[in-house]
Enzyme design. Structure first.
Site, PDB file in Angstrom:
ATOM      1  N   GLU A 280       0.850  -1.181   0.000  1.00  0.00           N
ATOM      2  CA  GLU A 280       0.000   0.000   0.000  1.00  0.00           C
ATOM      3  C   GLU A 280       0.888   1.233   0.000  1.00  0.00           C
ATOM      4  O   GLU A 280       1.784   1.374   0.811  1.00  0.00           O
ATOM      5  CB  GLU A 280      -0.945  -0.003   1.212  1.00  0.00           C
TER       6      GLU A 280
ATOM      7  N   ASP B 260      -4.981 -10.611   8.589  1.00  0.00           N
ATOM      8  CA  ASP B 260      -4.116  -9.430   8.460  1.00  0.00           C
ATOM      9  C   ASP B 260      -2.650  -9.780   8.693  1.00  0.00           C
ATOM     10  O   ASP B 260      -2.318 -10.780   9.321  1.00  0.00           O
ATOM     11  CB  ASP B 260      -4.560  -8.385   9.491  1.00  0.00           C
TER      12      ASP B 260
ATOM     13  N   GLU C  24      -7.350  -5.823   0.894  1.00  0.00           N
ATOM     14  CA  GLU C  24      -6.822  -4.488   1.171  1.00  0.00           C
ATOM     15  C   GLU C  24      -5.847  -4.155   0.049  1.00  0.00           C
ATOM     16  O   GLU C  24      -6.263  -3.890  -1.055  1.00  0.00           O
ATOM     17  CB  GLU C  24      -6.179  -4.417   2.548  1.00  0.00           C
TER      18      GLU C  24
ATOM     19  N   GLU D 176      -7.455   4.348   6.566  1.00  0.00           N
ATOM     20  CA  GLU D 176      -6.753   4.201   7.837  1.00  0.00           C
ATOM     21  C   GLU D 176      -5.552   5.147   7.928  1.00  0.00           C
ATOM     22  O   GLU D 176      -5.164   5.574   9.023  1.00  0.00           O
ATOM     23  CB  GLU D 176      -6.289   2.753   8.035  1.00  0.00           C
TER      24      GLU D 176
END
Length: 666
Positions: free
Chosen positions: A173, A414, A463, A469
């Site tokens: 990310e 996660d 994700e 976030e």
């Protein structure tokens, strides 16, 4: 189920080994052509409207037994077919997909095939082993060469690690760096998809699909030339438990090879999407089409929907007679909120299991899971559990069986943060085992989707996105508004995103701050509403607190009514990094969402796709003071003009959201 298949065998040639061979393939509409050259190496050239858009370096695989795919190979035969069919899509942006392509299969005496496919929207190729024995892959060669020093949208790996090996461990990310190819950081890996900007509005997106039992593809430019080379994480040699709260596995050494491969292995598709319009990039199905079809015979138990989520808003409840946090009372309050607003799920994020034990069977004493599941059932609200990777992987079968029997409906897994072969294999095991016990999976801290959500439709979200976030701990230095109008054209090509939108505290460019306990979004309120339409997300979070949604019931009602899977999707307009408007249909209702960057913008919409009939619309648009007060918005109801033309203004960092429905006949 209606399935139309039109398969024509065009050529089937037995070709003796020769010094040089060139073969060509055209897309169904004739606009794309790939020419494959076979000499001591294999290379291809991709052209669009007779303009070269991409050249390859030698494409090859070096095996552990001394053999190779693609180097000094001897062509045995070639076969060309065309396929035109319609395939079902599950929990996706449309329920049916037109799947039309031409395919060239090159079979070589060295026990492998090389397959090229040309769609109207792009090209893909893959290696397929025909050997009868298992083998090791030491190296894969893939290089994508461009005619000029074009600019690209580059999602670099976000890490402080300086070595290439250190960069394999990352969360996949980051925002995009807009840079010319030659100016790319030679020491940094980037993850795919990655878009290169050609002349005259054309763009090439590099991606991959059907990644199974093989490491994912990174891209980098170590030479400073106008080419991108593929790079892959080698197979782990030694691993230790560690990382975030002891929930990760850290690779301490790697093998000198990439993968342990089975006989008859089909390797991932390497994709080059070619677009003349940015809006077509934002509505591309190639990754889904190239993935293995569903292995699940029964998907009736898979229920996409919305999720009331506590982590982003820091368990933010007020005016209650208990201390909010990870406890049964707090989650009952979230269940009450979800029930009131017809939200299907509540998630228990990190904290419900005892910290640092890496065990899903050690529940903190403040939580009574059995009571919460039962309470949720009385309210028609189900529970999803967050799970750290190592805890979930270690007790995979037992955890899925236990929590399925308890009534849990899925896991948000996660902190994998790798895409080597061992980790890719875990994703398939997790998906398959979860499906066995009728559990959905939302993968976080993981690599981009490559079609696993088609193969196992219970993989309901991913994700691998620089989501909301980030706004909890960063301020204006992170430009999320520009990212929001870049990501749909690039990352979302790969598949859905668990971006976790829905903030009711909204800030302008100058007023945004990172605040953990009371976080806010960048951009306007209507931007947050529109993201539920623009961002593809079959399992979609409401990130803010029940308190804030109760204060903004009008917006909450709109969000809670928006579907999460669709019958049809149309991207009406858009430019990477500038703006986008997406229309999605469910039943007889259409939803439109639009986002702009930090530039205030007026968009002229063509709604002719609605067809005949009289329509009305419920419109949420930025208020006249939204440039100063980002939460300012205006709701109005209007009839859709007969000419199907509509113009709407957006503030800086703004957006709009529209619900369109047919008027009732008197």
């Amino acid at each position: 189920m209606k399935n139309i298949l039109n398969l024509f065998l065009l050529t089937f040639l037995s070709i003796p080994a020769i010094a040089q061979k060139r073969l060509g393939l055209n897309s169904p509409n004739g606009r794309l052509q790939v020419d494959v050259s076979i000499t001591d190496s294999i290379r291809f050239q991709l052209a669009h409207d007779e303009e070269i858009v991409l050249n390859s370096g030698a494409i090859a695989m070096k095996l552990g037994n001394g053999k190779t795919f693609g180097i000094k190979s001897h062509l045995k035969q070639s076969k060309t077919i065309t396929v035109k069919q319609e395939i079902p899509a599950y929990f996706y942006k449309r329920n049916r997909i037109n799947d039309e392509y031409a395919e060239l299969t090159l079979e070589f005496k060295e026990d492998y095939k090389l397959i090229f496919r040309l769609y109207n929207e792009g090209m893909a190729y893959r290696f397929v082993s025909t050997a009868k024995q298992d083998f090791i892959v030491n190296e894969e060669l893939a290089a994508f060469q461009f005619q000029k020093d074009y600019k690209a949208y580059i999602p670099y790996v976000k890490t402080k690690e300086k070595t290439i090996e250190g960069q394999y461990f990352n969360s996949f990310e980051n925002t995009y760096t807009y840079s010319s190819l030659s100016k790319m950081d030679k020491l940094k890996l980037a993850f795919s998809p990655l878009v290169v900007e050609l002349d005259h509005g054309k763009k090439v997106c590099l991606a991959e699909a059907d990644l199974q039992s093989y490491p994912g593809m990174f891209l980098f430019n170590p030479t400073g030339r106008t080419a991108l080379e593929a790079n892959f994480a080698p197979y782990p040699k030694s691993i230790v438990q560690g990382g975030h709260n002891q929930l990760q596995q850290i690779v301490t050494a790697r093998q000198p090879y990439l993968a342990k491969s089975k006989a008859k292995t089909k390797f991932p598709w390497r994709i080059a999407i070619v677009s003349t319009s940015d809006k077509n990039l934002a509505d591309n199905d190639m990754v889904y089409k190239l993935a293995e079809p569903s292995r699940l015979k029964d998907i009736s138990w898979i229920k996409p929907g919305k999720v009331a989520w506590e982590w982003w808003n820091n368990w933010g409840l007020s005016k209650v007679d208990f201390v909010s946090g990870v406890n049964t009372e707090t989650y009952k309050a979230y269940i009450d909120f979800a029930a009131k607003n017809k939200i299907e799920y509540v998630i228990l994020d990190e904290g419900w299991a005892v910290n640092l034990k890496a065990s899903l069977f050690d529940v903190v004493p403040e939580i009574n899971l059995k009571e919460l599941v039962a309470y949720g059932k009385t309210k028609n609200v189900d529970i999803i559990l967050w799970a750290g990777y190592y805890a979930f992987a270690r007790d995979l079968e037992e955890a899925c069986k236990h929590y399925s029997q308890l009534g849990i409906k899925g896991f948000k897994i996660d902190f994998m943060d790798r895409d080597d072969q061992e980790m890719v294999d875990f994703h398939y095991r997790a998906a398959e085992t979860a499906a066995k016990y009728k559990l959905m999976v939302d993968f976080h801290g993981t690599y981009k989707p490559t079609g696993l959500n088609r193969t196992f439709p219970n993989v309901i979200n991913y994700e691998a996105v620089n989501g909301l976030e980030q706004m909890k701990w960063t301020g204006p230095e992170m430009d999320m508004v520009t990212y929001d109008v870049t990501m749909p054209f690039i990352r979302m090509i790969a598949g859905p995103v668990d971006y976790t939108q829905g903030a009711m505290r909204n800030a302008t460019k100058s007023s945004h701050r990172g605040i953990n306990d009371e976080p806010m979004s960048q951009g306007t309120r209507c931007r947050q509403l529109a993201e539920y339409v623009v961002f593809e997300s079959p399992l979609n979070m409401l990130c803010d607190s029940p308190d804030n949604y109760a204060k903004e019931q009008e917006c909450t009602d709109f969000i809670s009514a928006i579907p999460t899977v669709w019958d049809r999707t149309i991207v009406l307009n858009g430019e990477i990094g500038q703006y986008i408007t997406t229309a999605r249909q469910k039943g007889n209702t259409w939803y439109l969402g639009a986002l702009t960057n930090w530039e205030a913008r007026k968009l002229d919409l063509d709604l002719s796709f609605l067809g005949s009939g009289d329509y009305a619309a419920e419109i949420y648009q930025d208020g006249v003071n939204a440039n100063k007060i980002a939460s300012d918005y205006k709701k109005q109801r209007m009839e859709i003009p007969s000419d199907r033309k509509l113009s709407i203004n957006m503030a800086q960092g703004g957006g709009f959201a529209i619900k369109i429905f047919k008027k009732q006949t008197p």
